[in-house]
Design a protein around this motif. Structure first.
Motif, PDB file in Angstrom:
ATOM      1  N   SER A  56      -5.133 -12.133   4.201  1.00 39.11           N
ATOM      2  CA  SER A  56      -3.957 -12.659   4.635  1.00 39.11           C
ATOM      3  C   SER A  56      -3.828 -14.075   4.888  1.00 39.11           C
ATOM      4  O   SER A  56      -4.948 -14.365   5.651  1.00 39.11           O
ATOM      5  N   VAL A 116      -7.036  -7.827   3.960  1.00 42.74           N
ATOM      6  CA  VAL A 116      -5.771  -6.716   3.513  1.00 42.74           C
ATOM      7  C   VAL A 116      -6.434  -5.807   2.641  1.00 42.74           C
ATOM      8  O   VAL A 116      -6.076  -4.667   2.714  1.00 42.74           O
ATOM      9  N   LEU A 117      -7.341  -6.097   1.542  1.00 43.89           N
ATOM     10  CA  LEU A 117      -8.059  -5.623   0.711  1.00 43.89           C
ATOM     11  C   LEU A 117      -9.375  -5.524   0.298  1.00 43.89           C
ATOM     12  O   LEU A 117      -9.581  -6.807   0.091  1.00 43.89           O
ATOM     13  N   TYR A 119      -2.227   0.648  -4.766  1.00 43.93           N
ATOM     14  CA  TYR A 119      -1.702  -0.612  -4.292  1.00 43.93           C
ATOM     15  C   TYR A 119      -0.867  -1.188  -5.416  1.00 43.93           C
ATOM     16  O   TYR A 119      -1.086  -1.144  -6.622  1.00 43.93           O
ATOM     17  N   ASP A 164      -9.578   2.951   0.433  1.00 44.53           N
ATOM     18  CA  ASP A 164      -8.882   2.058   1.721  1.00 44.53           C
ATOM     19  C   ASP A 164     -10.110   2.202   2.792  1.00 44.53           C
ATOM     20  O   ASP A 164     -11.096   2.463   2.588  1.00 44.53           O
ATOM     21  N   GLU A 165      -9.898   1.481   4.116  1.00 46.06           N
ATOM     22  CA  GLU A 165     -10.668   1.513   4.954  1.00 46.06           C
ATOM     23  C   GLU A 165     -11.419   2.847   5.494  1.00 46.06           C
ATOM     24  O   GLU A 165     -12.448   3.120   5.981  1.00 46.06           O
ATOM     25  N   TRP A 193       5.998   2.346   0.324  1.00 48.85           N
ATOM     26  CA  TRP A 193       5.263   1.449  -0.121  1.00 48.85           C
ATOM     27  C   TRP A 193       5.150   0.283   1.078  1.00 48.85           C
ATOM     28  O   TRP A 193       6.464  -0.133   1.558  1.00 48.85           O
ATOM     29  N   LYS A 249       0.549  -1.072   0.005  1.00 48.76           N
ATOM     30  CA  LYS A 249      -0.110  -0.125   0.165  1.00 48.76           C
ATOM     31  C   LYS A 249       0.931   1.245  -0.096  1.00 48.76           C
ATOM     32  O   LYS A 249       1.713   1.312   0.614  1.00 48.76           O
ATOM     33  N   SER A 301       4.221  -3.136   3.048  1.00 50.23           N
ATOM     34  CA  SER A 301       3.523  -4.612   2.898  1.00 50.23           C
ATOM     35  C   SER A 301       2.153  -4.640   3.769  1.00 50.23           C
ATOM     36  O   SER A 301       2.211  -4.283   4.957  1.00 50.23           O
ATOM     37  N   GLN A 302       1.445  -5.076   2.934  1.00 51.08           N
ATOM     38  CA  GLN A 302      -0.159  -5.212   3.807  1.00 51.08           C
ATOM     39  C   GLN A 302      -0.339  -6.740   4.167  1.00 51.08           C
ATOM     40  O   GLN A 302      -1.083  -6.934   4.863  1.00 51.08           O
TER      41      GLN A 302
END
Length: 113
Positions: free
Chosen positions: A50, A57-58, A90, A82-83, A25, A8, A27-28
């Protein structure tokens, strides 16, 4: 469905200052990524969880007018909400180029007109 790693993009001012050079960047997680279409409404979304925890994650609708791109080297770029509802970039890395190209094809096929 394919296994991938999601990164992300985070603005520099949102990164914590821990003494190391910041990478924009973050990592998600790694896990399966899917394109899902709702039976009744027809709304299509991208879902990635995940592995092995199952943490989301997405999870975002496919957005009208956004160019989803295969970047080569097993990588695709996605723009998703996003949330907090803000558009966020991404990078998704796949195991094979074919998986990345298939995912982009599926997204474009189901993208609202």
């Amino acid at each position: 469905c394919a296994r991938a790693k999601a990164l992300k993009f985070v603005k520099a001012e949102e990164l914590g200052d821990d003494g190391r050079p910041p990478s924009p960047w973050i990592s998600q997680g790694v896990g399966p990524i899917r394109v899902l279409k709702h039976k009744d409404s027809g709304v299509t979304r991208i879902l990635m969880r995940s592995a092995p925890s199952g943490k989301i994650v997405l999870n975002s609708r496919i957005i009208k007018g956004v160019d989803y791109v295969f970047k080569g080297q097993k990588t695709a770029t996605l723009v998703c909400a996003d949330e907090n509802g803000r558009l966020t970039s991404y990078i998704v890395r796949f195991g094979k180029d074919e998986d990345a190209m298939k995912m982009i094809e599926k997204i474009k096929e189901n993208q609202p007109k």
